[in-house]
Design an enzyme around this catalytic site. Structure first.
Site: not given
Ligand code: CDT
Length: 338
Positions: A47, A131, A187
């Site tokens: 990402e 996203k 992500c």
């Molecule tokens: N970039 C991203 O979406 N990060 C989120 C952080 C959340 S932590 C539970 C992820 O889901 O990894």
């Protein structure tokens, strides 16, 4: 006809706020070259790969903020022609490697957290995904510069392109004459069953997902604020693997996950854990470092058939008349107390 393809997760280590964009680009090109040397036909990058993961910072200065985005309008053309990033896509095309890569997209009318899938044969964008699930907050937790924020709701609009699978026609020959069916997530999306099932319903065989997952952000997570860094890292890795392996299994598809990893700015640790997971939920290859690393496996798409035809034969076993709540309710509605 065999449907065997060599694929890779192209993990990218630390990228600091001050890392020059040219340095990042050179590292990404090196990963594509390593992929080609090993006969890889599809490499999945993380990402927001071209820059540091900027949503962790409160950036009030619009001039700085705009440097994290690629302008993509009718006059600039697609991302593959963007002056900051073109060299990466050109090299992938020269080497015939399909790539998925994430970036901050600025359409001139809105900004999104986006990933494109680009054909190594023609250089064309075969699919774009924005996203859907944006984690975190609109306002920073505080103004302490050492705090890890998650300001995606501030900097991005929620994705508006849906969960549309596509055929990677570039890989048709490798896949025995039937182009692989591919899905894209970014992500946090990987934690939500809803997107995976939308893709499962389109017969996806390969899910591609890049991520930046913080290894220590108690203000974001809530819960025990005295959690140690070691425990937080273990939990973050556990949840990452749990969701990817479970959802790949319940939707009978391979998944290639690619991390932006390492410690950015000596302050913000991101988990590694780039993996290739098979349709039975097993990890077939995973990263062994926190730095730039290519994780390679040869996958056989016919391995999706067992789950798709039996245990998770969606057409045969799903009972849609029972699932109304899934689209009628956004949040939680507990039953009334008697
Ligand atoms: N970039 C991203 O979406 N990060 C989120 C952080 C959340 S932590 C539970 C992820 O889901 O990894």
């Amino acid at each position: 006809m065999p449907r065997r393809i060599k694929v890779a997760a192209a993990q990218v280590g630390a990228v600091h706020r001050t890392t020059p964009r040219g340095d990042v680009l050179a590292r990404l090109i090196k990963l594509v070259e390593q992929a080609a040397e090993q006969g890889v036909k599809l490499a999945v990058f993380p990402e927001t790969t071209f820059t540091t993961f900027f949503p962790r910072y409160y950036i009030p200065d619009e001039t700085e903020l705009s440097t994290y985005f690629e302008l993509e309008t009718s006059s600039t053309g697609p991302i593959t022609r963007g002056t900051n990033v073109k060299a990466f896509f050109d090299r992938a095309r020269e080497l015939g490697v399909d790539v998925q890569i994430g970036y901050g997209e600025d359409t001139g009318e809105g900004r999104y957290n986006t990933a494109v899938y680009v054909s190594g044969k023609t250089g064309e964008v075969l699919n774009k995904y924005r996203k859907v699930h944006l984690p975190g907050t609109t306002e920073p937790f505080d103004l302490d510069p050492t705090t890890t924020n998650q300001l995606e709701k501030r900097y991005f609009l929620p994705g508006n392109l849906g969960f549309n699978a596509f055929r990677a026609v570039s890989l048709k020959a490798e896949a025995g004459g039937s182009s692989p069916i591919v899905g894209q997530l970014i992500c946090n999306d990987r934690r939500w069953a809803e997107g995976w099932r939308c893709y499962g319903l389109q017969g996806v065989e390969i899910m591609c997902c890049g991520y930046n997952t913080t290894a220590y952000a108690p203000k974001l997570w809530g819960g025990d604020q005295s959690i140690t860094r070691e425990k937080a890292y273990e939990e973050a890795m556990f949840h990452h693997k749990l969701v990817v392996q479970a959802h790949a299994y319940t939707n009978s598809m391979f998944c290639i996950t690619s991390a932006r990893s390492g410690v950015d700015d000596d302050l913000h640790p991101l988990i590694p854990g780039s993996m290739i997971v098979d349709p039975e939920g097993h990890i077939v290859a995973e990263s062994t470092t926190e730095g730039d690393e290519l994780v390679v496996a040869e996958i056989d798409l016919d391995e999706c058939l067992q789950g798709k035809e039996r245990t998770f034969n969606l057409g045969k076993h799903r009972r849609v008349e029972m699932y109304g709540r899934l689209v009628q309710e956004g949040g939680v509605s507990p039953p009334p107390e008697p």
